[in-house]
Write an enzyme that holds these catalytic residues in place. Structure first.
Site, PDB file in Angstrom:
ATOM      1  CE  LYS A   1      41.694 -37.531  61.130  1.00 14.71           C
ATOM      2  NZ  LYS A   1      42.754 -37.391  60.134  1.00 14.71           N
TER       3      LYS A   1
ATOM      4  N   GLY B   1      50.300 -34.811  58.317  1.00 14.71           N
ATOM      5  CA  GLY B   1      48.983 -34.915  58.925  1.00 14.71           C
ATOM      6  C   GLY B   1      49.092 -35.323  60.385  1.00 14.71           C
TER       7      GLY B   1
ATOM      8  N   GLY C   1      50.998 -41.710  63.632  1.00 10.87           N
ATOM      9  CA  GLY C   1      51.448 -43.082  63.450  1.00 10.87           C
ATOM     10  C   GLY C   1      50.373 -44.027  62.964  1.00 10.87           C
ATOM     11  N   GLY C   2      49.184 -43.484  62.659  1.00  8.45           N
ATOM     12  CA  GLY C   2      48.123 -44.337  62.136  1.00  8.45           C
ATOM     13  C   GLY C   2      48.521 -45.002  60.831  1.00  8.45           C
TER      14      GLY C   2
ATOM     15  CD  GLU D   1      54.280 -39.930  59.997  1.00  4.05           C
ATOM     16  OE1 GLU D   1      53.478 -39.830  59.060  1.00  4.05           O
ATOM     17  OE2 GLU D   1      53.939 -40.306  61.144  1.00  4.05           O
TER      18      GLU D   1
END
Length: 262
Positions: free
Chosen positions: A129, A90, A103-104, A111
């Site tokens: 987004k 995502g 990185g939320g 990742e």
């Protein structure tokens, strides 16, 4: 099951369902972290169970690895498989060039390592987004705990010479304690509002002592699959310059996500 989903979860679900169409038998697949990526892992588990395809998953966090094992996706380490055919993940933001902020969920380091060790990266997202310019979502920066306040001060000083609108950094918390990544590091969230030159910012951030990695994923993503609550998806391929629109059939089944813990 799917009839009970909220509109945002239906959008994430159809994007995830379309994205796993890229997975072929025998592939080594990087598995992202976060709420949207979790739908992808569940969909991947479904085709492994129902269609019998053989895949090897490399997870970008311990919680993704746990979920993958629950749904029947075999997990190995990146060191074991060396290189990946595909990563599906995502994003917290993406722009028209498919540059990302990630990185939320706090897994940006793994990742980014997994994504760059892949022949192709596919991002799954909902329309919220998409941004014209990166920066509305706070930019995560992973830092080592030692001297983190000094690292934070150096970052904020550096930002005074960078084309951004905001220059504050905050330590991410988990309850009353600093949030810890899988590597035991801290996350600083940079509240920039707009990033005028992401390439410059990424380069300068990673030169600051104490910074491990930042959440700017630049020139890494190849395809974004955008899901909508009505079951339609838009597939943008940055390499081919194509945009395709499709409708994903949503069929309620009794065993879609059976035995998957929340």
């Amino acid at each position: 099951m799917t009839a009970e989903l909220s509109p945002i979860d239906r959008a994430k679900f159809v994007a995830a369902k379309r994205a796993v169409d890229y997975v072929e038998d025998g592939m080594r697949v990087g598995l992202g972290t976060g709420s949207t990526a979790a739908w992808m892992v569940r969909c991947l588990g479904e085709i492994v169970r129902e269609e019998g395809i053989r895949v090897t998953g490399v997870a970008t966090s311990s919680r993704t690895a746990d979920l993958a094992r629950q749904v029947g996706v075999p997990i190995r380490t990146l060191d074991e498989v060396k290189w990946l055919d595909l990563t599906i993940d995502g994003a917290d933001e993406y722009d028209s060039n498919l540059n990302l902020i990630k990185g939320g969920g706090g897994a940006l380091l793994q990742e980014k390592i997994v994504a760059t060790a892949s022949d192709q990266m596919i991002v799954i997202a909902d329309p919220s987004k998409q941004v014209d310019t990166l920066g509305a979502f706070p930019l995560p920066v992973e830092v080592i705990p030692f001297g983190w306040q000094t690292t934070k001060a150096l970052i904020e000083e550096m930002l005074s010479n960078i084309d951004v609108l905001g220059r504050n950094a905050s330590l991410r918390l988990n309850m009353d304690e600093p949030f810890r990544t899988d590597e035991g590091n801290y996350i600083l969230d940079l509240h920039l509002r707009r990033i005028g030159n992401p390439q410059q910012l990424s380069l300068v951030l990673n030169q600051i002592p104490g910074v491990v990695e930042n959440g700017l994923f630049l020139d890494i993503c190849d395809i974004v699959v955008i899901g909508n609550s009505d079951g339609t998806v838009e597939v943008r391929d940055i390499n081919n310059g194509t945009v395709e629109h499709e409708r994903i059939e949503i069929v309620d089944t009794d065993n879609l996500f059976v035995d998957v813990a929340d």
